[in-house]
Design an enzyme around this catalytic site. Structure first.
Site, PDB file in Angstrom:
ATOM      1  N   HIS A 279     -73.193  49.028  31.386  1.00  0.00           N
ATOM      2  CA  HIS A 279     -72.960  50.046  30.364  1.00  0.00           C
ATOM      3  C   HIS A 279     -74.255  50.773  29.986  1.00  0.00           C
ATOM      4  CE1 HIS A 279     -68.698  49.230  29.066  1.00  0.00           C
ATOM      5  NE2 HIS A 279     -68.915  48.186  29.837  1.00  0.00           N
ATOM      6  N   ASP A 332     -70.476  42.819  30.880  1.00  0.00           N
ATOM      7  CA  ASP A 332     -69.048  43.035  31.171  1.00  0.00           C
ATOM      8  C   ASP A 332     -68.863  44.276  32.027  1.00  0.00           C
ATOM      9  OD1 ASP A 332     -70.048  44.490  28.928  1.00  0.00           O
ATOM     10  OD2 ASP A 332     -68.007  45.179  28.541  1.00  0.00           O
ATOM     11  N   GLU A 333     -67.703  44.368  32.614  1.00  0.00           N
ATOM     12  CA  GLU A 333     -67.264  45.584  33.317  1.00  0.00           C
ATOM     13  C   GLU A 333     -68.345  46.151  34.243  1.00  0.00           C
ATOM     14  OE1 GLU A 333     -63.946  47.426  30.325  1.00  0.00           O
ATOM     15  OE2 GLU A 333     -66.017  47.866  29.782  1.00  0.00           O
ATOM     16  N   VAL A 334     -68.834  45.303  35.110  1.00  0.00           N
ATOM     17  CA  VAL A 334     -69.877  45.743  36.035  1.00  0.00           C
ATOM     18  C   VAL A 334     -69.209  46.122  37.360  1.00  0.00           C
ATOM     19  CG1 VAL A 334     -72.019  45.092  37.188  1.00  0.00           C
ATOM     20  CG2 VAL A 334     -71.523  44.223  34.888  1.00  0.00           C
ATOM     21  N   GLU A 383     -67.170  37.919  31.658  1.00  0.00           N
ATOM     22  CA  GLU A 383     -67.176  38.179  33.096  1.00  0.00           C
ATOM     23  C   GLU A 383     -68.318  37.434  33.795  1.00  0.00           C
ATOM     24  OE1 GLU A 383     -66.562  40.515  30.813  1.00  0.00           O
ATOM     25  OE2 GLU A 383     -65.570  42.289  31.672  1.00  0.00           O
TER      26      GLU A 383
END
Lengths: 542, 542
Positions: A279, A332-334, A383
């Site tokens: 992010h 997260d959300e990589v 994650e």
């Protein structure tokens, strides 16, 4: 003479007495001795009440006792709460010769240590009784705590016991004498605020902190930076500030220090976050080299030492601002797809025989080392645990969000956990009613006592995509209060209750209390969160 | 030496000089001399600007001058605005040896008369220049006004000129030197707040008043009571308070006095309302005799002297609270059908050979007499004018709401008018965009200058059916600001502008300023009012 010991003995006598009179007994669940709801939120651990009504002196004085009682923080907190108790009602003319039952609040703080760290003792004891009555020797009101933070929690509870009577025009404590012994179930009771998707002015963050203290939440998880904007000044890499939305949507180092100080005075930790590597797009506005390429602007460039130099610089600068022992590194959300199609990153991966998943792990672990070197406990979104939990530093605190059942796996591996199951505790999920927030249990699925201890607590998350100054407080409240009671009050007490009959009335009341204190908490029973009332009516029933 | 005269002469010289240098000239519409938007709201009547940037001392001192300068209200207002100017940015460490351009704000108030009445002089003049420059003799910052209320308006404008520079960490005035001469177009610039459909705590009413002062609105029309609840204490008829929603949703006399006092310090009148006879159902909770019958609970019983005794008692009590010269008697939406089917009322009508329409007129006129006897100018909603305008007391101010074109008829009859066309200025109409609020002209359809003078101004109305503490401020703002500029700024200036290019950027800016000051103003360009932002972004463009 410090009354600590004597008072404790008397309180123990009052609380434990099997011969308690009809005017004073241990109440079931959340009812007073008179059968009325106890309008306290969150519900204290233990309490007894009576049937007296005591008038509180508008000139209520502080009698600070104990090694820590003299702290400026105690006097300041007392002043704040006196305002909350009497404003706006203190405009009523004070009768000249009125005798008040409670003219002094004694606050005894045993320790002079003002260190605010996770697990700091927040326990307190309150006794409120009428002078001249059965308990005349301890008439008046007393809060006893081991730390100033316990005293601050006790002041909040005391303030909630004080209610203006519009007929007598006195602030009164009803159902006295009160004996309350209280402490939280979880050490970490958090609220995430996202200042990257929308910028919140410092005055608004102060409102959020104030309101957190009313519900005894104690960690502001400051999700400062994300891909959309980089509002915080970083002296080591000043161009990062170019990632702010505008020149007026920024926090100086001094702003951040002020926020930390403001929170500390309310017993609230500030846990900062940089969410790497996934992010980080806004970082590249000031330093485009942090982007793998102009068409691959996140995750941050894993192949470049400069990336980690910048992280190290940011964390070194932040360490001077944020004394709290935990630091959130995101993770997260990589989505690593574009690493593979960026030639120099692809080459770097190939030279090391690494997959992008390996590189994700490499990035997270290297960032963890930087944080640990700065004496921080690293926190990462789940994650990281889901992908390479066995490689995480043993100090790691895993932050759940994707769904239920994660903390049991985390603590089974010996790591610590924070619960934020998005289906219940993401406040931007507007379709989650307060009952579901309230029912979410951080220890669900964990029966082993040692493993239970590894759950530090939980956190409600106010993500900022559709929240800004115009709607954040009514999105946070009242549902955050439901989570706050879940995390503070004894499991037996809150589990045993019938939500509709014994919790809802208290939550309505707490929402109206927030309104009285100027906080724009939304109606409790809205179909969607933060919806306005659908028609005319009383605050207490909508 | 009071600098009044000297300063005035110099200011006139600066303002009027045909030989003004390139650094200082009369700017077109709302642009500075440099071609940048003037981020002031509402737009001042006359101003000139330059190209200097001046640093403002965080220890900005007040130099109060003139007969009225020494008033406590001036010092208090200065203190408030110093906080608004420097908070939250004053946390930045002050460089030890920094020289500031503006270290003193001189406030000259000519008159010591602190009376706040409709038409009070709100004009002011500001001069801000660098010491040592061309205008060194008037270097620094000066506000000159005839009354403390003009000074307060000037302080608001001054505060909007002061902007924090995150790079230098100074509060700065850009585009100096400034010369501003300002006064409102209309004397009555109102906002209605409805505390009957939902109760607003006093702290929230304070937020509303604060925010009104930021936009230079000057009348809080307090629609205290309606059919749903009766929150205000009336000592003469104490049972009326039984009509409150609950024992905690009430205003004491002292609360109301405090609100009036709080508003006065911000130059804001409080105009109270009782909406008779049509919106009085809640009155009967305490005195059921006010209802024609249990099945006919409004309009109030026109046939009973007791009804008028109660009105007289209420107004006598209110007269001690509300010093403003105007009092709103309602008179809208009077559905008299059940008068005709209530035997004793029907008999009363028949004995007098009156229709229910006659009785409506009788009620309104009798209530007007009570108000006039108490030295109040009566205000009534337009239905009274539409039904029997020729019978209204000549003092009457008619309050338009049903649609456009009413004020022209009112002023043609020689009565005064307040414009609140619901299609544009009812804030609970969420589908009215800011442009339509902005475009609504109180003088539309009135070309005669004498008749124009009978339009006192206008008022935006925050009706409370679906507004409470949780959503009022974001429903009021930013659209109320559009009306505020319409009512304050010169017609030529605001009419000549292209909304999208020259007004919208200033309104975005003002909305963000409100946010910075802790007011939850909603995004400007929402499809519906008070909707949250639809995605991440800067305050300044959503």
């Amino acid at each position: 003479m410090p009354p600590t010991l004597l008072t404790y003995l008397l309180l123990a006598l009052v609380a434990g007495s099997g011969a308690a009179s009809a005017r004073r007994h241990r109440s079931p669940a959340n009812l007073t001795a008179s059968g009325n709801p106890v309008y306290l939120w969150p519900l204290p651990k233990n309490f007894t009440s009576g049937t007296q009504t005591l008038a509180v002196d508008p000139d209520l004085a502080l009698d600070a006792q104990g090694l820590g009682g003299g702290a400026a923080a105690v006097a300041e907190a007392f002043g704040r709460y006196r305002s909350l108790i009497f404003s706006p009602w203190a405009h009523a003319a004070r009768p000249a010769s009125r005798a008040y039952d409670v003219s002094t609040l004694t606050v005894v703080v045993a320790s002079a240590d003002e260190t605010l760290e996770l697990g700091v003792d927040e326990s307190y004891t309150i006794y409120i009784g009428a002078a001249g009555g059965v308990n005349s020797i301890v008439g008046g009101a007393t809060i006893e705590a081991n730390t100033i933070y316990g005293a601050i929690r006790g002041l909040e509870t005391f303030s909630q016991l004080c209610v203006f009577n519009y007929d007598t025009k006195n602030v009164e404590v009803r159902y006295a004498p009160w004996y309350i012994q209280d402490e939280p179930r979880f050490a970490f009771r958090g609220l995430l605020l996202d200042t990257s998707r929308h910028y919140y002015p410092v005055d608004v963050i102060k409102q959020v902190i104030d309101s957190m203290s009313f519900a005894k939440l104690n960690v502001l998880h400051w999700h400062i930076i994300d891909e959309q904007s980089f509002p915080l000044e970083i002296p080591s890499y000043p161009n990062l500030w170019k990632g702010s939305y505008s020149k007026l949507e920024r926090y100086t180092v001094e702003d951040a220090q002020y926020i930390v100080s403001y929170a500390k005075k309310r017993g609230i930790h500030v846990m900062a976050e940089i969410d790497v590597p996934g992010h980080g797009e806004s970082w590249g506005n000031g330093y485009p080299k942090l982007w793998p390429s102009p068409s691959c602007t996140e995750p941050l460039d894993v192949s470049s030492n400069f990336t980690f130099e910048v992280i190290s610089g940011i964390l070194s600068d932040m360490r001077k601002i944020f004394p709290f022992g935990m630091f959130h590194l995101g993770g997260d959300e990589v989505y690593t797809g574009c690493w593979n199609v960026t030639p120099h990153v692809k080459q770097w991966l190939d030279e090391r025989n690494m997959t992008t998943k390996d590189a994700y792990k490499y990035f997270v672990l290297r960032a963890q080392e930087i944080a640990i070197h700065l004496n921080w406990t690293p926190v990462n979104w789940e994650e990281t645990f889901n992908s390479f939990g066995e490689n995480l530093n043993p100090l790691t605190v895993v932050h759940n969000w994707l769904g239920p059942g994660v903390c049991p796996k985390v603590v089974a591996k010996g790591l610590r956990c924070i619960m934020s199951n998005q289906g219940a505790w993401y406040l931007d999920h507007l379709d989650v009613p307060w009952e579901e927030v309230y029912a979410e249990e951080p220890l669900a699925g964990i029966s082993d006592a040692a493993q239970q201890k590894l759950v530090l607590g939980g956190e409600v998350c106010m993500w900022g995509e559709t929240a800004d100054t115009s709607d954040a407080l009514q999105t946070i409240w009242p549902r955050a209060a439901a989570a706050a009671e879940r995390m503070w009050s004894p499991l037996e007490a809150i589990s045993a209750q019938d939500l509709e009959t014994t919790v809802l009335s208290r939550l309505h009341y707490f929402r109206c209390l927030l309104n009285h204190r100027g906080i724009a908490a939304a109606p409790v029973t809205n179909f969607y969160a933060r919806r306005p009332p659908i028609g005319p009516g009383s605050c207490f029933i909508q």
